[in-house]
Write an enzyme that holds these catalytic residues in place. Sequence first.
Site, PDB file in Angstrom:
ATOM      1  N   LYS A   1      10.734  -6.276  -7.574  1.00 22.48           N
ATOM      2  CA  LYS A   1      11.968  -6.063  -6.820  1.00 22.48           C
ATOM      3  C   LYS A   1      13.173  -6.818  -7.422  1.00 22.48           C
ATOM      4  O   LYS A   1      13.005  -7.698  -8.280  1.00 22.48           O
ATOM      5  CB  LYS A   1      11.731  -6.504  -5.369  1.00 22.48           C
ATOM      6  CG  LYS A   1      10.713  -5.631  -4.618  1.00 22.48           C
ATOM      7  CD  LYS A   1      10.575  -6.080  -3.166  1.00 22.48           C
ATOM      8  CE  LYS A   1       9.595  -5.208  -2.404  1.00 22.48           C
ATOM      9  NZ  LYS A   1       9.513  -5.607  -0.964  1.00 22.48           N
TER      10      LYS A   1
ATOM     11  N   TYR B   1      11.449   4.070   1.332  1.00 26.22           N
ATOM     12  CA  TYR B   1      11.185   3.265   2.528  1.00 26.22           C
ATOM     13  C   TYR B   1      11.380   4.053   3.826  1.00 26.22           C
ATOM     14  O   TYR B   1      11.535   3.461   4.894  1.00 26.22           O
ATOM     15  CB  TYR B   1      12.043   1.999   2.507  1.00 26.22           C
ATOM     16  CG  TYR B   1      11.443   0.896   1.664  1.00 26.22           C
ATOM     17  CD1 TYR B   1      10.165   0.393   1.941  1.00 26.22           C
ATOM     18  CD2 TYR B   1      12.141   0.336   0.603  1.00 26.22           C
ATOM     19  CE1 TYR B   1       9.601  -0.626   1.177  1.00 26.22           C
ATOM     20  CE2 TYR B   1      11.592  -0.687  -0.171  1.00 26.22           C
ATOM     21  CZ  TYR B   1      10.329  -1.160   0.138  1.00 26.22           C
ATOM     22  OH  TYR B   1       9.779  -2.179  -0.612  1.00 26.22           O
TER      23      TYR B   1
ATOM     24  N   PHE C   1      15.561  -3.882  10.070  1.00 28.14           N
ATOM     25  CA  PHE C   1      15.967  -4.386   8.756  1.00 28.14           C
ATOM     26  C   PHE C   1      16.115  -3.285   7.708  1.00 28.14           C
ATOM     27  O   PHE C   1      16.325  -3.574   6.535  1.00 28.14           O
ATOM     28  CB  PHE C   1      14.967  -5.441   8.266  1.00 28.14           C
ATOM     29  CG  PHE C   1      13.528  -4.961   8.210  1.00 28.14           C
ATOM     30  CD1 PHE C   1      13.070  -4.201   7.145  1.00 28.14           C
ATOM     31  CD2 PHE C   1      12.647  -5.269   9.236  1.00 28.14           C
ATOM     32  CE1 PHE C   1      11.751  -3.757   7.088  1.00 28.14           C
ATOM     33  CE2 PHE C   1      11.317  -4.831   9.195  1.00 28.14           C
ATOM     34  CZ  PHE C   1      10.881  -4.064   8.111  1.00 28.14           C
TER      35      PHE C   1
ATOM     36  N   ARG D   1      -2.791  -5.875  -3.332  1.00 22.90           N
ATOM     37  CA  ARG D   1      -2.304  -6.484  -2.084  1.00 22.90           C
ATOM     38  C   ARG D   1      -2.707  -7.964  -2.024  1.00 22.90           C
ATOM     39  O   ARG D   1      -1.942  -8.814  -1.565  1.00 22.90           O
ATOM     40  CB  ARG D   1      -2.866  -5.741  -0.860  1.00 22.90           C
ATOM     41  CG  ARG D   1      -2.483  -4.280  -0.776  1.00 22.90           C
ATOM     42  CD  ARG D   1      -1.084  -4.006  -0.352  1.00 22.90           C
ATOM     43  NE  ARG D   1      -0.771  -4.467   0.977  1.00 22.90           N
ATOM     44  CZ  ARG D   1       0.416  -4.271   1.566  1.00 22.90           C
ATOM     45  NH1 ARG D   1       1.390  -3.626   0.923  1.00 22.90           N
ATOM     46  NH2 ARG D   1       0.656  -4.723   2.774  1.00 22.90           N
TER      47      ARG D   1
ATOM     48  N   THR E   1       3.371 -10.639   3.156  1.00 21.63           N
ATOM     49  CA  THR E   1       4.760 -10.162   3.121  1.00 21.63           C
ATOM     50  C   THR E   1       5.751 -11.331   3.194  1.00 21.63           C
ATOM     51  O   THR E   1       6.727 -11.375   2.449  1.00 21.63           O
ATOM     52  CB  THR E   1       5.013  -9.196   4.310  1.00 21.63           C
ATOM     53  OG1 THR E   1       4.008  -8.188   4.308  1.00 21.63           O
ATOM     54  CG2 THR E   1       6.385  -8.567   4.235  1.00 21.63           C
TER      55      THR E   1
ATOM     56  N   ARG F   1       3.823 -13.709  -4.380  1.00 21.25           N
ATOM     57  CA  ARG F   1       4.849 -14.076  -3.395  1.00 21.25           C
ATOM     58  C   ARG F   1       4.893 -15.585  -3.154  1.00 21.25           C
ATOM     59  O   ARG F   1       5.970 -16.157  -2.947  1.00 21.25           O
ATOM     60  CB  ARG F   1       4.639 -13.285  -2.111  1.00 21.25           C
ATOM     61  CG  ARG F   1       5.122 -11.825  -2.285  1.00 21.25           C
ATOM     62  CD  ARG F   1       4.633 -10.926  -1.205  1.00 21.25           C
ATOM     63  NE  ARG F   1       5.291  -9.620  -1.204  1.00 21.25           N
ATOM     64  CZ  ARG F   1       4.851  -8.580  -0.506  1.00 21.25           C
ATOM     65  NH1 ARG F   1       3.766  -8.688   0.244  1.00 21.25           N
ATOM     66  NH2 ARG F   1       5.482  -7.427  -0.562  1.00 21.25           N
TER      67      ARG F   1
ATOM     68  N   ASN G   1      11.097 -10.432  -1.368  1.00 22.46           N
ATOM     69  CA  ASN G   1       9.737 -10.917  -1.596  1.00 22.46           C
ATOM     70  C   ASN G   1       9.100 -10.446  -2.899  1.00 22.46           C
ATOM     71  O   ASN G   1       7.881 -10.330  -3.004  1.00 22.46           O
ATOM     72  CB  ASN G   1       8.864 -10.643  -0.370  1.00 22.46           C
ATOM     73  CG  ASN G   1       8.750  -9.157  -0.062  1.00 22.46           C
ATOM     74  OD1 ASN G   1       9.272  -8.342  -0.793  1.00 22.46           O
ATOM     75  ND2 ASN G   1       8.051  -8.830   1.007  1.00 22.46           N
TER      76      ASN G   1
ATOM     77  N   HIS H   1       6.473  -5.006  -4.434  1.00 23.66           N
ATOM     78  CA  HIS H   1       5.902  -4.027  -3.510  1.00 23.66           C
ATOM     79  C   HIS H   1       4.572  -3.562  -4.062  1.00 23.66           C
ATOM     80  O   HIS H   1       4.426  -3.416  -5.275  1.00 23.66           O
ATOM     81  CB  HIS H   1       6.815  -2.796  -3.376  1.00 23.66           C
ATOM     82  CG  HIS H   1       6.089  -1.605  -2.799  1.00 23.66           C
ATOM     83  ND1 HIS H   1       5.894  -1.437  -1.457  1.00 23.66           N
ATOM     84  CD2 HIS H   1       5.445  -0.570  -3.401  1.00 23.66           C
ATOM     85  CE1 HIS H   1       5.176  -0.336  -1.251  1.00 23.66           C
ATOM     86  NE2 HIS H   1       4.894   0.210  -2.419  1.00 23.66           N
TER      87      HIS H   1
ATOM     88  N   GLU I   1       3.648   7.604  -3.743  1.00 22.41           N
ATOM     89  CA  GLU I   1       4.659   6.732  -4.334  1.00 22.41           C
ATOM     90  C   GLU I   1       4.709   6.892  -5.853  1.00 22.41           C
ATOM     91  O   GLU I   1       5.794   6.942  -6.444  1.00 22.41           O
ATOM     92  CB  GLU I   1       4.370   5.282  -3.943  1.00 22.41           C
ATOM     93  CG  GLU I   1       4.595   5.040  -2.444  1.00 22.41           C
ATOM     94  CD  GLU I   1       4.119   3.674  -1.947  1.00 22.41           C
ATOM     95  OE1 GLU I   1       4.202   3.430  -0.737  1.00 22.41           O
ATOM     96  OE2 GLU I   1       3.659   2.849  -2.770  1.00 22.41           O
TER      97      GLU I   1
END
Length: 138
Positions: free
Chosen positions: A9, A49, A57, A85, A91, A102, A112, A115, A126
């Site tokens: 990100k 998203y 948010f 993950r 998160t 993270r 964060n 993704h 995706e």
Amino acid sequence: TERTFSIIKPDATRRNLTGKVNAVIEDAGLRIVAQKRIHMSRAQAERFYEVHKERPFFGELVDFMVSAPVVVQVLEGPNAVARYREVMGATNPAQAAEGTIRKLYAESVGENSVHGSDSQENAKLEIGQFFSEAEIVG
Ligand code: GTP
Ligand code: MG
């Protein structure tokens, strides 16, 4: 073997951390089989998203995702979805386990750093939003 979709990100690309993130991914046994740096359009980010569009948010999230370039990736390996993950961590970086991306690099729950798809079905959807099959080289 399985595939998952990853995004490094804007908070991470801004701080020049793409190599460090990729090192954690590769050390975890996941192979980067496709990768490109893009600057997402607002339309791309909103579509990506879409599932979060009713969340308070959502606007902030889209603004963030278009604020700087990102690196989109396809990762491959045994149980890639669950494995990534695990490697990403929670998160909220304050709750992320030691050694996770993270915990190491993320700045806040919004910014964060990465993704990762949350299911095999979403991984396929995706990946299809950003890569053609010809761009994925296993
Ligand atoms: P992704 O892999 O990015 O989907 O993260 P996730 O699956 O761990 O979290 P989730 O799908 O629940 O939320 C998607 C993204 O929305 C998160 O990664 C955050 O970037 C953002 N997000 C979640 N909660 C908040 C919040 O309370 N505030 C803000 N600003 N962003 C949030
Ligand atoms: Mg998610």
